[in-house]
Enzyme design. Sequence first.
Site, PDB file in Angstrom:
ATOM      1  N   PRO A   2      -7.865 -51.751  -2.196  1.00  0.00           N
ATOM      2  CG  PRO A   2      -7.110 -49.547  -2.201  1.00  0.00           C
ATOM      3  CD  PRO A   2      -6.902 -50.875  -1.557  1.00  0.00           C
ATOM      4  CD  GLU A   3      -8.869 -55.908  -6.874  1.00  0.00           C
ATOM      5  OE1 GLU A   3      -9.513 -56.201  -7.881  1.00  0.00           O
ATOM      6  OE2 GLU A   3      -8.314 -56.757  -6.154  1.00  0.00           O
ATOM      7  CE  LYS A  61      -6.521 -52.075  -9.817  1.00  0.00           C
ATOM      8  NZ  LYS A  61      -5.348 -52.943  -9.688  1.00  0.00           N
ATOM      9  NE  ARG A 292       0.447 -59.167  -7.568  1.00  0.00           N
ATOM     10  CZ  ARG A 292       1.615 -58.625  -7.900  1.00  0.00           C
ATOM     11  NH1 ARG A 292       2.469 -59.288  -8.634  1.00  0.00           N
ATOM     12  NH2 ARG A 292       1.949 -57.436  -7.517  1.00  0.00           N
TER      13      ARG A 292
END
Length: 309
Positions: A2-3, A61, A292
């Site tokens: 979720p962004e 967020k 990442r």
Amino acid sequence: MPELPEVETVRDGLDRLVAGAVVRDAEVFRDYSVRRHDGGPAGFADQLRGRRLVGAVRRGKYLWLPLADPRQGASAALLAHLGMSGQLLVRDPAVAGEWAHPHLRVRLHVDEAPSGAHYVDFVDQRTFGHLAVTDLEPTADGASGGYGSPLPALPAPVAHIARDLLDPALDRDAVVATVRRRRTGIKRALLDQTVVSGIGNIYADEALWRARVHFARATDTMTRPVVHRVLDAATEVMTEALGQGGTSFDALYVNVNGESGYFSRSLAVYGRAGEPCPRCATPVRRDEFMNRSSFTCPRCQPRPRQGRW
DNA sequence: CACACGTCCTGGTAGC
DNA sequence: TGCTACCAGGACGTGT
């Protein structure tokens, strides 16, 4: 994952399906999921019992449901962050049955929900998300606290989070100035929630690809128009994602699973190492960055000579 | 087993 | 030198 677009979809769903509901009880199945609540799991439930959820507000967020309670003067809110895998599921057991999700962490029992739902379930596989009840405090600029808010107030843990690209009160020129003052790489700046909020790894890569800027480009070498172009691209890609994600949940099920249709169909580079760039067909490249992944088109987004990873 | 990732936290550095 | 603001990167946590 979720962004901003996914969180906004959830906010919208909660606003329509549970605003006005009264919390009868709260069950915490995983203490870690309320680790940021001051009073611990018992205090969390105590502070929710009997209180009315009056709406749903978002900044970046972070998502919160302001609480109405005539017994207490101080304004407060139920604050949620979905982390990497959090979901808020609005459920009616009479329709959906008593089946509980294996990763159910917190359950709110509610009455008087406009949808007739009786549970608000916080489901979170990877447990990076959390819930807390926190005080609401006045915003620094006196403007509304976030998207969907009539109140000039913010939960304390959100005070340091910048406004996001969908916030009408956002000063985009100020964001551009902040970015150009930084001595770092553009992707680090985009992911820094104190600069501009709501952008995560996926939309950062997509926005940079659209703007044809490499993630390591030094922010203090970027011109104002180029920074604007990156922010415009981020706004565009998140608005498009919102348009697709916002249509895909049914009346009693608010889904924030990052695997929804948008992710598999519309991403140009994220998760597509080796596949052709949609613009020039050069194979997409994957780099490790900040522990990442970063995906770029090596032709559209050439690596700067003196970039900052 | 490495890997996925957002946020918090810590230790370090740059600049005044 | 001392202070402040900023910045980089590890830790966290679970399941595939």
